[in-house]
Design a protein around this motif. Structure first.
Motif, short mmCIF file in Angstrom:
data_model
loop_
_atom_site.label_atom_id
_atom_site.label_comp_id
_atom_site.label_asym_id
_atom_site.label_seq_id
_atom_site.Cartn_x
_atom_site.Cartn_y
_atom_site.Cartn_z
N GLN A 28 0.84 -1.38 -0.05
CA GLN A 28 -0.13 -0.06 -0.11
C GLN A 28 1.00 1.36 -0.31
O GLN A 28 0.39 2.19 -0.66
CB GLN A 28 -1.11 -0.05 1.19
N GLN A 29 2.02 1.10 0.69
CA GLN A 29 2.87 2.60 0.71
C GLN A 29 3.41 2.65 -0.77
O GLN A 29 3.53 3.78 -0.99
CB GLN A 29 3.94 2.01 1.79
N ARG A 30 3.86 1.50 -1.28
CA ARG A 30 4.46 1.74 -2.66
C ARG A 30 3.41 2.29 -3.65
O ARG A 30 3.80 3.25 -4.25
CB ARG A 30 5.10 0.39 -3.20
N LEU A 31 2.24 1.73 -3.38
CA LEU A 31 1.20 2.10 -4.47
C LEU A 31 0.91 3.52 -4.11
O LEU A 31 0.44 4.41 -5.07
CB LEU A 31 -0.12 1.15 -4.37
N ALA A 32 0.70 3.88 -2.80
CA ALA A 32 0.50 5.50 -2.55
C ALA A 32 1.29 6.32 -2.89
O ALA A 32 1.28 7.43 -3.53
CB ALA A 32 0.31 5.42 -0.89
N GLY A 33 2.73 5.94 -3.03
CA GLY A 33 3.74 6.69 -3.57
C GLY A 33 3.63 6.99 -4.85
O GLY A 33 3.92 8.16 -5.48
N ILE A 34 3.43 5.89 -5.68
CA ILE A 34 2.98 6.02 -7.34
C ILE A 34 2.05 7.08 -7.36
O ILE A 34 1.98 8.16 -8.26
CB ILE A 34 2.66 4.73 -7.87
N PHE A 35 0.76 6.95 -6.63
CA PHE A 35 -0.35 7.87 -6.83
C PHE A 35 0.01 9.31 -6.55
O PHE A 35 -0.28 10.15 -7.16
CB PHE A 35 -1.46 7.44 -5.80
N ARG A 36 0.80 9.50 -5.38
CA ARG A 36 1.29 10.81 -5.04
C ARG A 36 1.97 11.52 -5.92
O ARG A 36 1.87 12.69 -6.19
CB ARG A 36 1.70 10.90 -3.53
N LEU A 37 2.97 10.61 -6.73
CA LEU A 37 3.64 11.16 -7.79
C LEU A 37 2.90 11.61 -8.96
O LEU A 37 3.33 12.54 -9.68
CB LEU A 37 4.66 10.12 -8.09
N THR A 143 -4.28 7.02 -16.46
CA THR A 143 -4.77 5.71 -15.81
C THR A 143 -4.09 4.39 -16.15
O THR A 143 -3.68 3.72 -15.33
CB THR A 143 -6.15 5.44 -16.05
N VAL A 144 -3.80 4.33 -17.59
CA VAL A 144 -2.69 3.20 -17.75
C VAL A 144 -1.41 3.48 -17.34
O VAL A 144 -0.82 2.38 -16.90
CB VAL A 144 -2.89 3.48 -19.52
N VAL A 145 -0.94 4.57 -17.38
CA VAL A 145 0.38 4.95 -17.01
C VAL A 145 0.55 4.59 -15.42
O VAL A 145 1.45 3.85 -15.02
CB VAL A 145 0.84 6.37 -17.11
N VAL A 146 -0.25 5.01 -14.65
CA VAL A 146 -0.31 4.72 -13.17
C VAL A 146 -0.53 3.10 -12.89
O VAL A 146 0.45 2.67 -12.05
CB VAL A 146 -1.58 5.33 -12.40
N MET A 147 -1.09 2.53 -13.76
CA MET A 147 -1.52 0.94 -13.58
C MET A 147 -0.14 0.46 -13.88
O MET A 147 0.53 -0.62 -13.36
CB MET A 147 -2.33 0.38 -14.41
N GLN A 148 0.65 0.95 -15.00
CA GLN A 148 1.95 0.43 -15.30
C GLN A 148 2.68 0.57 -14.08
O GLN A 148 3.59 -0.25 -13.67
CB GLN A 148 2.13 0.98 -16.66
N GLU A 149 3.03 1.82 -13.75
CA GLU A 149 3.81 2.10 -12.92
C GLU A 149 3.73 1.38 -11.54
O GLU A 149 4.56 0.98 -10.63
CB GLU A 149 3.91 3.54 -12.42
N ALA A 150 2.49 1.11 -11.17
CA ALA A 150 2.18 0.47 -10.00
C ALA A 150 2.72 -0.92 -9.96
O ALA A 150 3.27 -1.47 -9.03
CB ALA A 150 0.57 0.26 -9.77
N MET A 151 2.24 -1.65 -11.39
CA MET A 151 3.01 -2.90 -11.39
C MET A 151 4.50 -2.72 -11.28
O MET A 151 4.92 -3.89 -10.64
CB MET A 151 2.57 -3.34 -13.10
N ARG A 152 5.11 -1.97 -11.79
CA ARG A 152 6.74 -1.94 -11.68
C ARG A 152 7.13 -1.59 -10.29
O ARG A 152 8.14 -2.48 -9.79
CB ARG A 152 7.10 -0.79 -12.77
N GLY B 361 6.63 12.07 -16.80
CA GLY B 361 7.41 10.86 -16.34
C GLY B 361 8.88 10.96 -16.09
O GLY B 361 9.27 10.29 -15.01
N ARG B 362 9.52 12.12 -16.65
CA ARG B 362 11.03 12.24 -16.41
C ARG B 362 10.93 13.04 -15.05
O ARG B 362 11.73 13.00 -13.99
CB ARG B 362 11.55 13.00 -17.52
N LEU B 363 10.05 13.91 -14.97
CA LEU B 363 9.93 14.79 -13.55
C LEU B 363 9.89 13.62 -12.25
O LEU B 363 10.33 13.76 -11.32
CB LEU B 363 8.84 15.49 -13.76
N ARG B 364 8.83 12.69 -12.57
CA ARG B 364 8.67 11.80 -11.61
C ARG B 364 9.87 10.94 -11.40
O ARG B 364 10.23 10.63 -10.02
CB ARG B 364 7.48 10.70 -11.83
N GLN B 365 10.54 10.60 -12.23
CA GLN B 365 11.86 9.80 -12.14
C GLN B 365 12.96 10.59 -11.23
O GLN B 365 13.51 9.91 -10.39
CB GLN B 365 12.56 9.44 -13.36
N ALA B 366 12.74 12.15 -11.42
CA ALA B 366 13.64 12.90 -10.48
C ALA B 366 13.07 12.95 -9.02
O ALA B 366 13.54 13.72 -8.32
CB ALA B 366 13.76 14.20 -11.17
#
Lengths: 436, 436
Positions: A28-37, A143-152, B361-366
């Motif tokens: 949950q923390q990792r996913l929240a991190g992605i959402f917040r970014l 939404t697709v990008v977030v799903m993708q980053e969530a998996m990664r 995406g690049r900004l998030r990576q930073a």
């Protein structure tokens, strides 16, 4: 002696032991991190709401899956069964306090009195995220990008987001002389991956006629590159189809951001739920196709029409934490979760208790998780405790070290011992040992 | 048009808007960090349990505060009203899988159908931590240390943990010819800080007699150093009192770890609940004495006697997140919670959508939180959105920059603009501006 009550839980409900709970918190923390970014912000809603809110006016004939009862004030109430309906009510209530487009995530428990025989649970955690207040390709794509980053973020590399468009599918059906897609048709096609073409054709024939059933199967059959699928779609829908233009725009973004590997246009994705009106998507793990989608969603025209006349188009997706957790377990992708501190400060002399707590405090200041064994038991018992809990390091400070204030550090795995250290040196050594 | 359902919530239940929810998440993460540093591990239990489990065999006459109902299977079930009872059931069920002493924390919602007129809520988050399986001064003291570190982690410096001992108080009562402390007596003394001596004396007199009421007041009257209080206690209890020895040992640890400022021996602390048998404590904020204790608990002899014959002594404490949050708000100690991303990538040309998402995406990576404005609306509208959400920086990339791939960054507060930056330079500049 009083009678003992059996410490059982309700069927379909589970305790979460530390090993599992640590993983859930980590995910949950990792996913929240992605959402917040991405600029999503968290909200929460009550677990308990008016049944009318959760079930709609037509909720008179109780859905058997919903936990519904009368409270002390004889109010007809229910436990939330998903996070979408409460979010719709939330948006209607707070739309004037929020800035649109509004991007929220919500990670919380939901309850459904499902049949537990199929391995279903009656209490589980859902993780939803949505962008509300705008109908735009950019939001669909994000939404697709977030799903993708969530998996990664969870260490999953081999996955694919399957994408289609509900309205485009309707246009195709109209083109072959059928009305708009209705529930039964959608749910039948939804089973294609599970049941195979032959069975689905047999199920579609009575719904659409034999010839149309074949046409539908030709249309939804997966295969080809995204560009080829777009071309095939173009032949099946009217010129100037906004739905097709939307998919093309999303595909352009997919190419320009290098996500081709993870996004696949797949007309067989229909999603069973009636409220989707635009893009729909599901996420499959290459190595675990059998578990189905781990992250699904789509675009809806009007989130909160039950509660407000304000139109709130949106797009979002939902992750079932429990299914995801079991998938990560199967893939051996779970982050290392040590349910134990780094250092056990042994209790060698009861009169040194204050010193032990002072030493443990210094270790914590250095960033080490440390606990003091609470009683001056035999050394073997204390070391056994460390071993059973998986604590890697033990710190010795006894009568001999009282005057000097020094201590000895032992790695319980390697049996290596470091003697005569100051507390600061012990902390440094511990950090080095844990890193290596 | 269909009738609209009013988007209301149940009385005593609240939505948590992003600003609040971010703070709740932040507080819980900081506290979890402290717990983990001390070797505590998280668990969770079902929100819904058999009523028999939560209320005991004697739970026939439903406690009015408990949400209790029959589920689909006609099972008598209830929503948990605290985290202690489910923890007791949890320990009885899992004691053989766990290593003792077991240190757990649990942060979760509980539900009580309380009278909402006194500003009480019916759904709130509790944060509990306990050390179970050992009766030792070290565990009592560690609970105090954790409470102290929890306060500091939240930025609170001016607080005091008031500490007493239930068994020692019983010994005092026996000494003046009264039996063991019973509920009504405890709850009366518990109100001393709120009602003052005179009223309490009047309430105690009918319970204990006028003379004993005065003796009780003399005993529980706060004041003096911890050593003075220990001396006063020594006169009131039998020689060799283990309870007194325990308090002395804790006081020694307090001195040796330099916590005198934050720990105060206070015989008026009794805690209303019957199950405490050893140390009891409450935490008061110097600047907000009126709100009462923000973190309270104590030692109990036997956590799970309802569910197992195994003896499980323990010590623990509980924090009410909502009261704490409102206290931090009053003290202006809340961590800065910006419910907005760092950078808004403006949408100047629809055809550049893919580029905008690539740049974001690049900004998030930073490490920057970045979102793309989803539609090519007028610049004024997009900047207004950034302003209303509190996004500090905007990134411009339009037709003029298409060939070069460069962009411009603007601080929306200072109006300062940085032109002709690569995306990497824009990220560096943004990080620098946010830090300053």
């Amino acid at each position: 002696m009083a009678e003992i009550i059996e410490p059982r839980t309700l069927r379909g409900f589970r305790d979460s032991l530390p090993q599992t709970e640590i993983l859930k918190e980590e995910i949950q923390q990792r996913l929240a991190g992605i959402f917040r970014l991405h600029g999503f912000v968290p909200i929460d809603t009550p677990a308990l709401e008016y049944a009318e809110i959760l079930l709609g006016k037509g909720g008179g004939e109780t859905d058997k899956q919903v936990y519904r009862f009368l409270d002390h004030g004889q109010r007809d109430v229910a436990l939330r069964f998903d996070l979408t309906v409460p979010f719709a009510r939330f948006m209607a209530a707070h739309v004037n306090e929020l800035v649109l487009p509004f991007k929220r995530y919500h990670m919380a428990k939901v309850w459904r009195g499902e049949n537990t025989q199929r391995g279903r649970y009656r209490e589980f955690i859902q993780i939803d995220f949505d962008i509300v207040g705008v109908d735009a390709a950019s939001a669909d794509f994000e939404t697709v990008v977030v799903m993708q980053e969530a998996m990664r973020a969870l260490g999953v590399q081999a996955f694919c987001i399957h994408l289609s468009h509900r309205e485009l599918f309707n246009q195709f059906l109209t083109g072959i002389g059928l009305g708009e897609a209705y529930g039964e048709l959608l749910r039948t096609i939804d089973k294609l991956k599970k049941l195979g073409e032959e069975k689905i054709e047999a199920m579609l024939a009575p719904l659409a006629g034999a010839e149309r059933a074949r046409k539908i199967l030709d249309f939804v059959r997966p295969g080809g590159s995204n560009q080829e699928t777009l071309d095939r779609m173009a032949e099946a829908v009217p010129r100037g189809s906004a739905a097709l233009a939307r998919l093309r725009e999303i595909q352009r973004c997919v190419e320009e951001t290098g996500l081709e590997r993870h996004v696949h246009l797949d007309p067989s994705i229909t999603r069973g739920l009636d409220y989707y009106t635009g893009v729909v998507f599901e996420t499959f793990l290459d190595e675990l196709p059998g578990i189905g989608s781990v992250c699904s969603g789509g675009r809806y025209n009007n989130l909160a029409s039950l509660y407000t006349r304000e139109e709130l188009p949106g797009v979002g997706s939902s992750i079932g934490l429990d299914r995801l957790l079991s998938a990560l377990e199967d893939l051996k992708l779970l982050p290392g979760a040590r349910a134990a501190p780094d250092v056990l400060v042994l209790c060698l002399e009861e009169s040194l208790l204050g010193s032990y707590h002072r030493i443990a405090g210094r270790l914590r200041q250095a960033g080490l998780a440390a606990e003091v064994y609470p009683l001056p038991r035999k050394l073997a018992i204390q070391l056994k405790y460390a071993e059973r809990r998986g604590i890697p390091l033990a710190l010795f400070h006894g009568e001999a070290e009282r005057a000097s204030g020094l201590c000895n550090l032992r790695s319980l795995a390697s049996r290596e011992t470091f003697d005569g250290l100051t507390v600061q040196a012990a902390a440094d050594t511990a950090l080095r040992l844990l890193r290596s």
